[in-house]
Design a protein around this motif. Structure first.
Motif, PDB file in Angstrom:
ATOM      1  N   GLU A  93      19.994  -3.568  -3.768  1.00  0.00           N
ATOM      2  CA  GLU A  93      18.707  -4.197  -4.104  1.00  0.00           C
ATOM      3  C   GLU A  93      17.851  -3.215  -4.889  1.00  0.00           C
ATOM      4  N   GLU A  94      17.241  -3.694  -5.969  1.00  0.00           N
ATOM      5  CA  GLU A  94      16.384  -2.845  -6.788  1.00  0.00           C
ATOM      6  C   GLU A  94      14.925  -3.043  -6.425  1.00  0.00           C
ATOM      7  N   MET A  95      14.202  -1.933  -6.405  1.00  0.00           N
ATOM      8  CA  MET A  95      12.766  -1.992  -6.128  1.00  0.00           C
ATOM      9  C   MET A  95      12.078  -0.877  -6.895  1.00  0.00           C
ATOM     10  N   GLN A  96      10.779  -0.953  -6.974  1.00  0.00           N
ATOM     11  CA  GLN A  96      10.004   0.060  -7.682  1.00  0.00           C
ATOM     12  C   GLN A  96      10.216   1.419  -7.013  1.00  0.00           C
ATOM     13  N   MET A  97      10.513   2.421  -7.833  1.00  0.00           N
ATOM     14  CA  MET A  97      10.833   3.740  -7.302  1.00  0.00           C
ATOM     15  C   MET A  97       9.575   4.475  -6.822  1.00  0.00           C
ATOM     16  N   PHE A  98       9.642   5.002  -5.591  1.00  0.00           N
ATOM     17  CA  PHE A  98       8.606   5.899  -5.097  1.00  0.00           C
ATOM     18  C   PHE A  98       9.005   7.314  -5.497  1.00  0.00           C
ATOM     19  N   GLN A  99       8.031   8.116  -6.014  1.00  0.00           N
ATOM     20  CA  GLN A  99       8.373   9.406  -6.618  1.00  0.00           C
ATOM     21  C   GLN A  99       7.440  10.514  -6.156  1.00  0.00           C
ATOM     22  N   ASN A 100       8.065  11.673  -5.914  1.00  0.00           N
ATOM     23  CA  ASN A 100       7.321  12.930  -5.814  1.00  0.00           C
ATOM     24  C   ASN A 100       7.511  13.678  -7.127  1.00  0.00           C
ATOM     25  N   MET A 101       6.454  14.264  -7.645  1.00  0.00           N
ATOM     26  CA  MET A 101       6.559  14.970  -8.923  1.00  0.00           C
ATOM     27  C   MET A 101       5.965  16.368  -8.789  1.00  0.00           C
ATOM     28  N   GLU A 102       6.675  17.330  -9.336  1.00  0.00           N
ATOM     29  CA  GLU A 102       6.170  18.697  -9.406  1.00  0.00           C
ATOM     30  C   GLU A 102       6.254  19.165 -10.855  1.00  0.00           C
ATOM     31  N   THR A 123      12.335   6.955  -2.619  1.00  0.00           N
ATOM     32  CA  THR A 123      12.165   5.553  -2.239  1.00  0.00           C
ATOM     33  C   THR A 123      12.625   5.293  -0.809  1.00  0.00           C
ATOM     34  N   ALA A 124      13.774   5.850  -0.440  1.00  0.00           N
ATOM     35  CA  ALA A 124      14.311   5.615   0.914  1.00  0.00           C
ATOM     36  C   ALA A 124      13.350   6.152   1.977  1.00  0.00           C
ATOM     37  N   GLN A 125      12.883   7.401   1.777  1.00  0.00           N
ATOM     38  CA  GLN A 125      11.971   7.996   2.752  1.00  0.00           C
ATOM     39  C   GLN A 125      10.638   7.225   2.814  1.00  0.00           C
ATOM     40  N   ALA A 126      10.136   6.873   1.621  1.00  0.00           N
ATOM     41  CA  ALA A 126       8.860   6.151   1.573  1.00  0.00           C
ATOM     42  C   ALA A 126       8.983   4.777   2.217  1.00  0.00           C
ATOM     43  N   SER A 127      10.105   4.089   1.929  1.00  0.00           N
ATOM     44  CA  SER A 127      10.311   2.756   2.512  1.00  0.00           C
ATOM     45  C   SER A 127      10.385   2.837   4.035  1.00  0.00           C
ATOM     46  N   TYR A 128      11.084   3.864   4.518  1.00  0.00           N
ATOM     47  CA  TYR A 128      11.184   4.049   5.970  1.00  0.00           C
ATOM     48  C   TYR A 128       9.804   4.334   6.571  1.00  0.00           C
ATOM     49  N   PHE A 129       9.054   5.197   5.881  1.00  0.00           N
ATOM     50  CA  PHE A 129       7.718   5.547   6.371  1.00  0.00           C
ATOM     51  C   PHE A 129       6.800   4.317   6.392  1.00  0.00           C
ATOM     52  N   ILE A 130       6.861   3.512   5.308  1.00  0.00           N
ATOM     53  CA  ILE A 130       6.027   2.303   5.226  1.00  0.00           C
ATOM     54  C   ILE A 130       6.432   1.299   6.306  1.00  0.00           C
ATOM     55  N   ALA A 131       7.767   1.185   6.516  1.00  0.00           N
ATOM     56  CA  ALA A 131       8.245   0.276   7.568  1.00  0.00           C
ATOM     57  C   ALA A 131       7.760   0.730   8.941  1.00  0.00           C
ATOM     58  N   GLN A 132       7.785   2.065   9.157  1.00  0.00           N
ATOM     59  CA  GLN A 132       7.289   2.593  10.429  1.00  0.00           C
ATOM     60  C   GLN A 132       5.797   2.317  10.595  1.00  0.00           C
ATOM     61  N   GLN A 133       5.062   2.478   9.490  1.00  0.00           N
ATOM     62  CA  GLN A 133       3.622   2.193   9.534  1.00  0.00           C
ATOM     63  C   GLN A 133       3.368   0.721   9.851  1.00  0.00           C
ATOM     64  N   ASP A 134       4.137  -0.162   9.178  1.00  0.00           N
ATOM     65  CA  ASP A 134       3.992  -1.596   9.440  1.00  0.00           C
ATOM     66  C   ASP A 134       4.332  -1.915  10.890  1.00  0.00           C
ATOM     67  N   PHE A 135       5.408  -1.279  11.383  1.00  0.00           N
ATOM     68  CA  PHE A 135       5.817  -1.497  12.767  1.00  0.00           C
ATOM     69  C   PHE A 135       4.731  -1.011  13.731  1.00  0.00           C
ATOM     70  N   SER A 136       4.169   0.175  13.429  1.00  0.00           N
ATOM     71  CA  SER A 136       3.093   0.716  14.277  1.00  0.00           C
ATOM     72  C   SER A 136       1.865  -0.189  14.246  1.00  0.00           C
ATOM     73  N   SER A 137       1.549  -0.694  13.042  1.00  0.00           N
ATOM     74  CA  SER A 137       0.401  -1.608  12.923  1.00  0.00           C
ATOM     75  C   SER A 137       0.637  -2.888  13.713  1.00  0.00           C
ATOM     76  N   ALA A 138       1.884  -3.394  13.631  1.00  0.00           N
ATOM     77  CA  ALA A 138       2.210  -4.611  14.380  1.00  0.00           C
ATOM     78  C   ALA A 138       2.114  -4.370  15.882  1.00  0.00           C
ATOM     79  N   LEU A 139       2.612  -3.193  16.315  1.00  0.00           N
ATOM     80  CA  LEU A 139       2.513  -2.842  17.740  1.00  0.00           C
ATOM     81  C   LEU A 139       1.052  -2.715  18.170  1.00  0.00           C
ATOM     82  N   LYS A 140       0.244  -2.109  17.289  1.00  0.00           N
ATOM     83  CA  LYS A 140      -1.181  -1.953  17.601  1.00  0.00           C
ATOM     84  C   LYS A 140      -1.862  -3.304  17.719  1.00  0.00           C
TER      85      LYS A 140
END
Length: 425
Positions: A93-102, A123-140
């Protein structure tokens, strides 16, 4: 070999000079660019290839050239620096790339100062982090909903306990009223008999006094001394009024007990037609026996108006509001129940000239456990229970107040409600 390694790195490498001309792009960039630029990117302006990103990139690159210090941009601050897509490794699945830049400063072999942009796909780390945030928000949210539900259940339980107390108190009061009626009957009958006995006794004493006073001087003196020593004239004058006053007081006690009995216990359970005018009159008589300071008044148009309601809930609501009104008056004032019927609705106003309620407190008067009374004087459930009772009648209750001048509670309930009748069946 080194150049081949840089070209194949899984991170993006872009080198620009101080004129913002691109000197090098590795495959990470080239594979994601249009074929138009792949072969002729070198020497072109950054603005030509990445026009939408150039303002942000130039600001960052300039700071690197000036300070000769790396600059960082993390995905939390700016998620998508370049408009690249990222493919998920399993699903594709393609999605907009999340990027760190130096961006780091470089110096070429000829001394030219360069800036190297290093772009990392997170993207993988950011997606996981966002999913965790969504999950935490849902739990809250779920936790907050559970807390609200627990609070609602606690309130409902408290109101149910209060209602059960009121029902039990009503049954107990009706039973006590019935028991009190028996001794009241005895005392009333005895007072009637005592009145007759006192009348006959006074007649007897008068006859004896008259006879003795017309006899010899010694008997006449004895009669006068005896009558005077026992204050016979005062007893004779005061006895009948005392008995009459006691009979009148007992009659008032009988009326209060009868009102309590009628008000506390209904003939049948469930929804039914209730004479709201009579109910208001009974309520006023009961409350005025305890709170004597206010002047009470009931006005009903039309008289003896009947409404279809749950008698227990309606009486409980009115009792709580009128009781609060009576308690708000310290020295002098009034409490009025004004009832008016429309075509479909009945409006009941409880008006008092008491201490009133501040605007801040007025917003919270129907909240469970809210009270302005001293500790131990109230649980803060009276108006909450009244609100719930009126809601059950598909009605509305509101309050307005002027501190220092009084308060008005307005109740609007249906005169006859088909859905209530069906609920009663």
């Amino acid at each position: 070999m080194f150049s081949q390694l840089v070209e194949k790195l899984p991170v993006g490498i872009c080198v620009v000079n101080q004129d913002y001309e691109i000197q090098f792009l590795n495959d990470f960039f080239l594979d994601r660019m249009s074929s138009h630029w792949r072969a002729k990117y070198k020497g072109n302006q950054l603005a030509d290839i990445f026009p939408e990103q150039v303002k942000f990139l130039k600001r960052r690159i300039k700071s690197v050239f000036v300070l000769q210090h790396p600059s960082f941009s993390y995905w939390e601050q700016r998620p998508h620096v370049f408009p690249f897509k990222s493919s998920r490794p399993i699903t594709g699945e393609e999605m907009q790339m999340f990027q760190n830049m130096e961006i780091v400063p470089l110096t070429a072999s000829d001394g030219e100062r360069l800036a190297c942009l290093i772009l990392q796909d997170v993207t993988a780390q950011a997606s996981y982090f966002i999913a965790q945030q969504d999950f935490s928000s849902a739990l809250k949210r779920e936790h907050e909903e559970q807390l609200a539900l627990i609070k609602k259940l606690d309130t409902a339980q408290s109101q149910l306990i209060q209602a059960e107390k009121m029902a039990s108190t009503g049954q107990l009061a009706a039973g006590i009223a019935h028991e009190i009626n028996n001794p009241i009957g005895f005392v009333s009958a005895n007072l009637d008999t005592l009145k007759q006995y006192s009348f006959h006794l006074i007649q007897l004493c008068d006859a004896l006094a008259d006879k003795l006073q017309t006899g010899s001087g010694e008997l006449a003196d004895f009669a006068n001394e005896t009558l005077n020593s026992f204050h016979y004239e005062l007893l004779k004058e005061d006895m009948a009024p005392l008995v009459d006053e006691s009979t009148e007081g007992l009659s008032r006690v009988r009326d209060i007990v009868e009102n309590l009995k009628q008000f506390a216990l209904e003939k049948s359970g469930g929804w039914q037609l209730v004479n709201i005018h009579e109910t208001a009159e009974q309520l006023i008589q009961l409350i005025s026996a305890q709170y004597k300071t206010p002047v009470y008044k009931v006005q009903c148009e039309p008289e003896n108006l009947q409404i279809f309601c749950d008698p227990g809930g309606m009486k409980q609501a009115l009792t709580n509001i009128v009781m609060n009104a009576a308690q708000s008056i310290d020295t002098k004032g009034f409490v009025k129940i004004d009832i008016k019927a429309g075509a479909q609705w009945v409006k009941i106003k409880i008006i008092d000239s008491g201490s009133g309620i501040s605007q801040d407190n007025l917003k919270k008067v129907f909240d469970p456990f809210f009270t302005t009374k001293p500790e131990g004087m109230g649980q803060g459930l009276g108006l909450s229970v009244a609100y719930t009772a009126i809601e059950r009648h598909k009605g509305k209750i509101s309050a307005s107040s002027n501190p220092g001048r009084g308060t008005v509670f307005e109740i609007i309930v249906p005169l006859h409600a088909a859905e209530q009748q069906s609920a009663a069946c």
